[in-house]
Design a protein around this motif. Structure first.
Motif, PDB file in Angstrom:
ATOM      1  N   LEU A 107     -35.192  67.171  -2.530  1.00 42.13           N
ATOM      2  CA  LEU A 107     -34.226  66.367  -1.543  1.00 42.13           C
ATOM      3  C   LEU A 107     -33.942  67.024  -0.104  1.00 42.13           C
ATOM      4  N   ASP A 142     -34.646  67.259   3.756  1.00 45.06           N
ATOM      5  CA  ASP A 142     -35.423  66.242   4.908  1.00 45.06           C
ATOM      6  C   ASP A 142     -36.479  67.286   5.548  1.00 45.06           C
ATOM      7  N   ASP A 173     -24.219  65.087  -0.482  1.00 44.12           N
ATOM      8  CA  ASP A 173     -24.645  65.992  -1.294  1.00 44.12           C
ATOM      9  C   ASP A 173     -23.593  67.085  -1.882  1.00 44.12           C
ATOM     10  N   ARG A 178     -24.122  61.985 -10.797  1.00 47.05           N
ATOM     11  CA  ARG A 178     -25.679  62.438 -10.848  1.00 47.05           C
ATOM     12  C   ARG A 178     -26.093  62.831 -12.277  1.00 47.05           C
ATOM     13  N   SER A 191     -37.110  61.325 -11.453  1.00 44.81           N
ATOM     14  CA  SER A 191     -37.679  60.874 -10.186  1.00 44.81           C
ATOM     15  C   SER A 191     -36.947  59.731  -9.516  1.00 44.81           C
ATOM     16  N   ALA A 234     -34.308  60.969  -6.890  1.00 48.75           N
ATOM     17  CA  ALA A 234     -34.744  61.857  -5.804  1.00 48.75           C
ATOM     18  C   ALA A 234     -34.637  61.536  -4.566  1.00 48.75           C
ATOM     19  N   HIS A 235     -33.010  61.077  -4.386  1.00 48.37           N
ATOM     20  CA  HIS A 235     -32.540  61.054  -3.014  1.00 48.37           C
ATOM     21  C   HIS A 235     -31.099  61.442  -2.939  1.00 48.37           C
ATOM     22  N   ARG A 236     -30.836  61.602  -1.766  1.00 45.11           N
ATOM     23  CA  ARG A 236     -29.480  62.293  -1.420  1.00 45.11           C
ATOM     24  C   ARG A 236     -28.239  61.459  -1.772  1.00 45.11           C
ATOM     25  N   THR A 237     -27.302  62.146  -1.983  1.00 43.84           N
ATOM     26  CA  THR A 237     -25.884  61.425  -2.095  1.00 43.84           C
ATOM     27  C   THR A 237     -25.063  61.138  -0.749  1.00 43.84           C
ATOM     28  N   ALA A 260     -27.106  55.615  -1.651  1.00 48.73           N
ATOM     29  CA  ALA A 260     -28.224  56.545  -0.714  1.00 48.73           C
ATOM     30  C   ALA A 260     -28.222  56.292   0.587  1.00 48.73           C
TER      31      ALA A 260
END
Length: 535
Positions: free
Chosen positions: A81, A83, A233, A484, A501, A504-507, A535
């Motif tokens: 996660l 950046d 997040d 999550r 998978s 696999a992205h941020r909240t 997302a």
């Protein structure tokens, strides 16, 4: 500085910074000679987690190391996660920010050749942690910055006031509602400003066992969320594996650098248990070590950090802060292993900000632990927190420095609050116990749902503003953790133990979304549907 209410109830074209820790003070210094007003609930530095930081600052300043290697370690620990652009930018700016701190008088350790001395901590591939006397980096940094702030005439410091609400007009920040600390009955005061920087620290004190000071109760995140800011997040809370268990609140910290120097974790049978859990054993990522320690304790074993062989008689010289904490509790770490347990330590989530520290609300910036830059992902790499604080504080100052910001045309209206009763001690204690038991190291759907419902009811019904803000932040953390449905980084669920998978992205969420999740959990179980992660 002692300020009367009438002095505070005014317009200002100052930049207003809320928070007297590393991010707030560094930003104020970087903004000089532009006028700045710093609001601090406690005396400068006293309520800041910075002063308690023992590890140091991660920076690729040694021969053979590189910003690219530092960023790669950051990305690897962040569980998919992080950046990557943010991580690389952070690592590349580290050297310049270390230079700034040296300029402000921070006495970083040096080797015999006069070069910056560097140590190694968990999940770093190289020795790149810059220390002060082993474990005194935080205290030394904050002391140097306070001295620099006190002698900077463009910085006005107002101590003893807490910011309990952000004031907005048309999706832009217009000021703050303040209250003197400990005064629940006096009429709140307002300060109007078009440029507000939140640097209020983390959320550790929402948990019954934490290494954070009482001021780290999620205040900044709460007031930003209540004003409509996007929160990123919030479910990712890092638990330090080795808080010293001697009955103190907050718990003293046994720095990770001890394990970097060879200290081992053992149970009450004298057995090392981390070797069977991870190839790096005691130097595994913090979430892995925290769960290992938690599992031993849950199985009925005591857990100890044993530095007798690694440090021996050199303990006091190398780690004076830890040594003093142990001796004060009647433990001699030269001769005895140190009793430890996981404790809430750092919040990877926070107010969502861009590369300049800007939030989703015009005129509001956030830096330090209250913010979420994307640098940490699901699990923070050791000693990246102080680095992130200074890098983004400098970026915020640069961003604001180029902006003409006028005073608001009028004082904004304060939020309507019918009363502000005193907070019962039992209410705060119950919230902290529920966060620890239901939203802690190991989580599951049933306990998370119970926590969401409880925090939503407090946030809606309490007449105490401080408790309301605590419940607001607790609700955001619990609701996002419930949503999550996987295990990733510091977020571990027994009912969803596998990393997915597809997630696999941020909240990215809001208080309104958290309230909707809470409302859905009052419906019959058969009618509930999973809320999507935004997302």
């Amino acid at each position: 500085m002692s300020i009367q209410n009438d002095d505070l109830t005014r317009n200002t074209d100052d930049v207003v910074i809320v928070g007297g820790g590393l991010a707030g003070l560094f930003c104020a210094l970087k903004l000089a000679p532009r006028p700045v007003t710093v609001i601090s609930a406690a005396a400068l530095g006293q309520g800041a987690s910075t002063a308690w930081a023992q590890g140091g600052i991660a920076a690729a300043v040694a021969e053979g190391d590189s910003a690219e290697a530092h960023a790669a370690d950051t990305i690897a620990v962040g569980a998919g996660l992080v950046d990557e652009t943010v991580a690389l930018g952070l690592a590349r700016e580290a050297g310049a920010r270390i230079h700034d701190l040296l300029h402000y008088g921070v006495p970083f350790d040096r080797d015999l050749e006069g070069k910056l001395a560097v140590g190694r901590e968990a999940a770093h591939s190289a020795r790149r942690i810059v220390h002060v006397r082993g474990d005194m980096a935080g205290k030394a940094i904050i002391s140097a910055l306070i001295e620099a702030v006190r002698r900077t005439p463009s910085i006005q410091v107002i101590e003893g006031y807490i910011a309990e609400a952000l004031l907005t007009e048309h999706d832009a920040v217009a000021g703050l509602q303040l209250r003197r600390v400990g005064d629940t009955t006096a009429k709140p005061v307002t300060i109007a400003s078009r440029a507000v920087v939140l640097a209020t620290g983390g959320i550790g004190h929402l948990y019954a066992v934490t290494t954070n000071p009482a001021e780290a109760s999620g205040l900044g995140l709460a007031i930003a969320a209540r004003a409509g800011a996007v929160i990123a997040d919030p479910e990712f809370v890092q638990f330090h594996p080795t808080a010293i268990m001697v009955g103190r609140d907050p718990a003293p910290l046994a720095t990770e650098a001890l394990r970097g120097e060879g200290a081992t974790l053992t149970n009450d049978k004298g057995e090392r248990f981390m070797q069977a859990r991870h190839p790096l054993a005691e130097l595994a990522p913090r979430d892995v070590v925290a769960r290992g320690v938690f599992a031993e304790i849950a199985a009925g074993h005591g857990v100890f950090l044993d530095a007798r062989e690694a440090l021996g008689v050199h303990f006091a010289e190398r780690f004076p802060t830890v040594y003093a904490s142990c001796m004060a509790a009647g433990i001699d770490p030269v001769k005895q292993p140190i009793p430890v347990a996981p404790a809430a330590h750092y919040h990877m989530g926070g107010i969502s900000v861009d590369a300049h520290g800007r939030t989703s609300l015009k005129g509001l910036w956030a830096g330090g632990e209250v913010s979420c830059t994307g640098a940490h992902g699901a699990n923070r790499l050791a000693s990246n927190s102080l680095l992130e604080a200074v890098v983004y504080a400098a970026r915020i100052a640069e961003d604001i420095g180029g902006m003409p910001i006028g005073a608001p045309a009028r004082l904004p209206a304060a939020p309507i609050i019918p009363r502000n009763c005193a907070m019962p001690a039992i209410a705060e204690a119950n919230l902290r116990v529920m966060m620890a038991s239901h939203v802690g190291v190991i989580r599951d759907a049933e306990r998370l749902a119970e926590a969401v419902r409880s925090f939503a009811a407090i946030e809606r019904d309490t007449g105490n503003i401080a408790l309301r803000n605590m419940a607001t932040t607790a609700l955001l953390v619990a609701a996002s953790a419930w949503t999550r449905r996987e295990s990733r980084g510091a977020h571990y669920r027994t009912d969803y133990p596998i990393e997915r998978s597809a997630l696999a992205h941020r909240t990215m969420t809001t208080l309104a979304a958290a309230r909707e999740i809470a409302a859905s959990l009052y419906e019959p179980a058969a009618a509930r549907t999973a809320q999507p992660i935004i997302a």
